[in-house]
Design an enzyme around this catalytic site. Structure first.
Site, PDB file in Angstrom:
ATOM      1  N   LYS A 169      -1.417 -34.244  22.068  1.00 28.07           N
ATOM      2  CA  LYS A 169      -1.401 -34.598  23.654  1.00 28.07           C
ATOM      3  C   LYS A 169      -2.219 -33.335  24.341  1.00 28.07           C
ATOM      4  CE  LYS A 169       1.059 -33.889  26.696  1.00 28.07           C
ATOM      5  NZ  LYS A 169       0.208 -33.743  27.865  1.00 28.07           N
ATOM      6  N   GLU A 242       2.900 -20.608  22.402  1.00 27.93           N
ATOM      7  CA  GLU A 242       1.813 -19.791  23.106  1.00 27.93           C
ATOM      8  C   GLU A 242       1.889 -19.923  24.485  1.00 27.93           C
ATOM      9  OE1 GLU A 242       0.423 -17.509  21.333  1.00 27.93           O
ATOM     10  OE2 GLU A 242       0.248 -18.394  19.320  1.00 27.93           O
ATOM     11  N   CYS A 276      -5.564 -16.928  28.681  1.00 23.16           N
ATOM     12  CA  CYS A 276      -4.410 -16.565  28.523  1.00 23.16           C
ATOM     13  C   CYS A 276      -4.241 -14.852  28.581  1.00 23.16           C
ATOM     14  CB  CYS A 276      -3.482 -17.094  27.462  1.00 23.16           C
ATOM     15  SG  CYS A 276      -4.385 -17.357  25.757  1.00 23.16           S
ATOM     16  N   GLU A 372       1.012 -14.329  36.992  1.00 21.81           N
ATOM     17  CA  GLU A 372      -0.188 -14.642  36.180  1.00 21.81           C
ATOM     18  C   GLU A 372      -1.171 -15.388  37.293  1.00 21.81           C
ATOM     19  OE1 GLU A 372       0.007 -17.602  33.156  1.00 21.81           O
ATOM     20  OE2 GLU A 372      -1.265 -16.597  31.976  1.00 21.81           O
TER      21      GLU A 372
HETATM   22  P1  NAD Z   1       1.303 -26.603  31.427  1.00 23.88           P
HETATM   23  O1  NAD Z   1       2.432 -25.859  30.725  1.00 23.88           O
HETATM   24  O2  NAD Z   1       1.406 -26.843  32.741  1.00 23.88           O
HETATM   25  O3  NAD Z   1       0.910 -27.552  30.509  1.00 23.88           O
HETATM   26  C1  NAD Z   1       0.559 -27.344  29.029  1.00 23.88           C
HETATM   27  C2  NAD Z   1       0.823 -28.771  28.575  1.00 23.88           C
HETATM   28  O4  NAD Z   1       2.140 -29.353  28.483  1.00 23.88           O
HETATM   29  C3  NAD Z   1      -0.043 -29.991  29.082  1.00 23.88           C
HETATM   30  O5  NAD Z   1      -0.418 -30.798  27.938  1.00 23.88           O
HETATM   31  C4  NAD Z   1       1.180 -30.657  29.891  1.00 23.88           C
HETATM   32  O6  NAD Z   1       0.830 -32.141  29.854  1.00 23.88           O
HETATM   33  C5  NAD Z   1       2.224 -30.615  28.817  1.00 23.88           C
HETATM   34  N1  NAD Z   1       3.559 -30.706  29.590  1.00 23.88           N
HETATM   35  C6  NAD Z   1       3.924 -30.548  30.677  1.00 23.88           C
HETATM   36  N2  NAD Z   1       5.360 -30.977  31.017  1.00 23.88           N
HETATM   37  C7  NAD Z   1       5.777 -31.027  29.810  1.00 23.88           C
HETATM   38  C8  NAD Z   1       7.109 -31.290  29.199  1.00 23.88           C
HETATM   39  N3  NAD Z   1       8.338 -31.115  29.957  1.00 23.88           N
HETATM   40  N4  NAD Z   1       7.178 -31.314  27.845  1.00 23.88           N
HETATM   41  C9  NAD Z   1       6.203 -31.200  26.969  1.00 23.88           C
HETATM   42  N5  NAD Z   1       4.795 -31.001  27.368  1.00 23.88           N
HETATM   43  C10 NAD Z   1       4.631 -30.881  28.711  1.00 23.88           C
HETATM   44  O7  NAD Z   1       0.293 -25.489  31.558  1.00 23.88           O
HETATM   45  P2  NAD Z   1      -1.374 -25.429  32.016  1.00 23.88           P
HETATM   46  O8  NAD Z   1      -1.437 -25.258  33.509  1.00 23.88           O
HETATM   47  O9  NAD Z   1      -1.978 -26.726  31.249  1.00 23.88           O
HETATM   48  O10 NAD Z   1      -2.069 -24.182  31.124  1.00 23.88           O
HETATM   49  C11 NAD Z   1      -2.022 -22.995  31.711  1.00 23.88           C
HETATM   50  C12 NAD Z   1      -1.042 -21.926  31.113  1.00 23.88           C
HETATM   51  O11 NAD Z   1      -1.422 -21.981  29.771  1.00 23.88           O
HETATM   52  C13 NAD Z   1      -1.156 -20.583  31.568  1.00 23.88           C
HETATM   53  O12 NAD Z   1       0.049 -19.939  31.825  1.00 23.88           O
HETATM   54  C14 NAD Z   1      -1.881 -19.866  30.235  1.00 23.88           C
HETATM   55  O13 NAD Z   1      -1.503 -18.508  30.180  1.00 23.88           O
HETATM   56  C15 NAD Z   1      -1.134 -20.496  29.083  1.00 23.88           C
HETATM   57  N6  NAD Z   1      -2.035 -20.437  28.051  1.00 23.88           N
HETATM   58  C16 NAD Z   1      -1.306 -19.731  26.934  1.00 23.88           C
HETATM   59  C17 NAD Z   1      -2.272 -19.518  25.913  1.00 23.88           C
HETATM   60  C18 NAD Z   1      -1.800 -18.635  24.661  1.00 23.88           C
HETATM   61  O14 NAD Z   1      -2.228 -18.635  23.634  1.00 23.88           O
HETATM   62  N7  NAD Z   1      -0.462 -17.885  24.794  1.00 23.88           N
HETATM   63  C19 NAD Z   1      -3.540 -20.050  25.656  1.00 23.88           C
HETATM   64  C20 NAD Z   1      -4.003 -20.655  26.767  1.00 23.88           C
HETATM   65  C21 NAD Z   1      -3.263 -20.922  27.888  1.00 23.88           C
END
Ligand code: NAD
Length: 472
Positions: A169, A242, A276, A372
């Site tokens: 997803k 992650e 990230c 962040e």
């Molecule tokens: P987000 O947490 O808003 O969304 C990530 C995913 O989770 C999306 O697909 C979203 O639809 C889904 N999601 C939302 N609510 C959910 C729920 N209740 N249950 C399950 N899934 C749900 O993150 P974002 O804003 O898309 O991404 C940015 C963040 O990702 C930043 O904090 C960044 O640091 C982090 N990130 C981390 C890494 C890593 O490897 N550590 C890599 C890339 C991004």
């Protein structure tokens, strides 16, 4: 655009229950329609993955790895198409989009070459103990919007090679490249092995709470990661998380200020800071603070900020309106606390553009330092004492990555050893590689991806402890 995007369920490319707009962040205008699942389609996708699992797991690993290699070949053959679509939905400049696509090809091939051999733990006196690694079942892969292709590959490569099936997803603002990937999966894989479903941030919980999902592989924010972990607890599902980071760059006093400024700028502004492991706060020794600030401000002022599809663009837009508003709010606050020496404003044009911004003279408790930002805005802070700066870098709930810059490699490495994060790079940045484990410390993650240990995360230990019967 003309292409009709469809989800992949049980080998078929299918319509959604409804559709929603996908916006190009460089124009703020919709350019494509994305199919949206509903609860019934999510159930169908999980059921398909569950049904496909036994036969997929039973195939010889050479066959599974061969198909993962075939996915890599198909992706490489369509690299230009993927990169162009990635720029349209995500915003990153085309050369960075191509880098992500080719990195994805590399990642799939690297996992296709990895093997988990059974390990003999004991073989004595008729007693043989062997540890096998067996697949888990259905993996739900949930990804964010900053690297929508490669973050899928970090999960797909190990999940498929080890014999799991998947429901993927993507994030709702960048679903299209994952749907295109679904088209390739439909050509290469048996029905149900990989399924792709889309939502509008509203259906993820149906996957993380689903009784037939064995593992959730999640990349995203720490706030959502906590919800994923809580949902998985009910079924004692395996999870890898992650999550977010607040990486510090420490510039030691023996490095050339101009060189360090170039490197720190690169690590802070690639993908408009939406990485990230981007540098999110820079600590510079007092002896070179002025020169460093001057040099990094020059680089920010020289950036070519434009639509990523235009030749020569170095910094694209922020990916979506919500993130644009968040970064703008942090910037507004930072302006009142510190000194903006480059950028400092959103750019007055359609799309979600923020001028690459450098802010100096902030205190450590400023929100731009503590939170962040995930955007093209970097605080540059001064330090005088090395023990003190290590403590300041470690004073965070996050622990993802970080960098140390210094001519004396032994000294820089000794500093790196004291940084409480999953990865610390010395004199380089973003050196992520499918063969090297990547995992966050503290609230930046749980478990991890990449490397042989990343492969282990998609398996469980299965111990067979056998003893010969004595002759009767
Ligand atoms: P987000 O947490 O808003 O969304 C990530 C995913 O989770 C999306 O697909 C979203 O639809 C889904 N999601 C939302 N609510 C959910 C729920 N209740 N249950 C399950 N899934 C749900 O993150 P974002 O804003 O898309 O991404 C940015 C963040 O990702 C930043 O904090 C960044 O640091 C982090 N990130 C981390 C890494 C890593 O490897 N550590 C890599 C890339 C991004």
């Amino acid at each position: 655009m003309d292409h009709q995007f469809r989800m992949l369920i049980d080998g078929d490319l299918v319509e959604g229950a409804s559709t929603f707009d996908v916006v190009n962040p460089a124009t703020a205008a919709s350019f494509a329609q994305c199919p949206k699942a509903d609860a019934a389609l999510i159930d169908r996708a999980v059921a398909a993955a569950k049904h496909a699992f036994p036969a997929w797991a039973a195939r010889p690993i050479e066959e599974r790895a061969g198909m993962v290699d075939a996915l890599a070949d198909k992706l490489e053959a369509r690299a230009a198409e993927f990169a162009s679509l990635l720029t349209s939905e995500q915003g990153k400049p085309l050369d960075q989009a191509m880098y992500e696509v080719m990195g994805s090809v590399f990642t799939l091939r690297a996992f296709a070459a990895m093997r988990l051999e059974p390990t003999t733990l004991r073989s004595e006196g008729g007693n043989t103990v062997i540890e096998h690694r067996t697949p888990l079942g259905v993996v739900a892969a949930i990804t964010p919007w900053n690297f929508p292709i490669i973050l899928v590959m970090n999960k797909m490569g190990p999940a498929l090679v080890t014999g799991n099936t998947m429901v993927i997803k993507p994030a709702p603002t960048t679903p299209l490249t994952t749907l295109l990937l679904g088209e390739i999966c439909a050509e290469v894989l048996p029905a149900g092995v990989v399924n792709v479903v889309c939502d509008q941030n509203d259906l993820g919980h149906l996957l993380t709470g689903h009784k037939d999902v064995a593992k959730v592989a999640f990349t995203g924010s720490t706030a959502t990661g906590k919800k994923v972990m809580a949902a998985a607890a009910a079924g004692v599902k395996r999870v890898t998380l992650e999550l977010g980071g607040n990486d510090a760059a420490i510039v030691l006093d023996d490095v050339d200020a101009k060189f360090a400024a170039q490197k720190v700028y690169g690590s802070a502004m690639a993908n408009a800071g939406q990485i990230c492991v981007a540098t999110k706060r820079a600590y510079v020794h007092e002896t070179m603070y002025e020169e460093f600030c001057t040099e990094i401000a020059k680089l920010a002022q020289a950036a070519i900020v434009d639509d990523g599809s235009k030749q020569g663009t170095t910094v694209g837009p922020v990916q979506n309106k919500m993130q644009f508003d968040k970064v703008t709010a942090l910037l507004d606050d930072a302006r009142t606390r510190g000194t903006v020496i480059a950028g400092g404003e959103p750019i007055d044009r359609p799309g979600f553009f923020i001028a690459p911004t450098i802010v100096r003279d902030l205190d450590d408790d400023a929100p731009l330092v503590r939170e962040e930002q995930f955007g093209p805005v970097l605080p540059v802070l001064k330090y005088s004492d090395i023990e003190d700066v290590i403590a300041r870098a470690n004073d965070s709930e996050m622990g993802l990555g970080g960098t140390v810059w210094g001519k004396d490699l032994a000294r820089a490495t000794a500093v790196a050893m004291q940084i409480d994060t999953g990865t610390v790079w010395v004199n380089q940045y973003l050196a992520i590689d499918a063969n090297i484990p990547f995992r966050g410390a503290k609230q930046s993650g749980l478990g991890g991806e990449l490397g042989i240990s990343g492969l282990h995360e998609y398996t469980q230990a299965h111990i067979v402890n056998a003893i010969e019967l004595a002759d009767a």
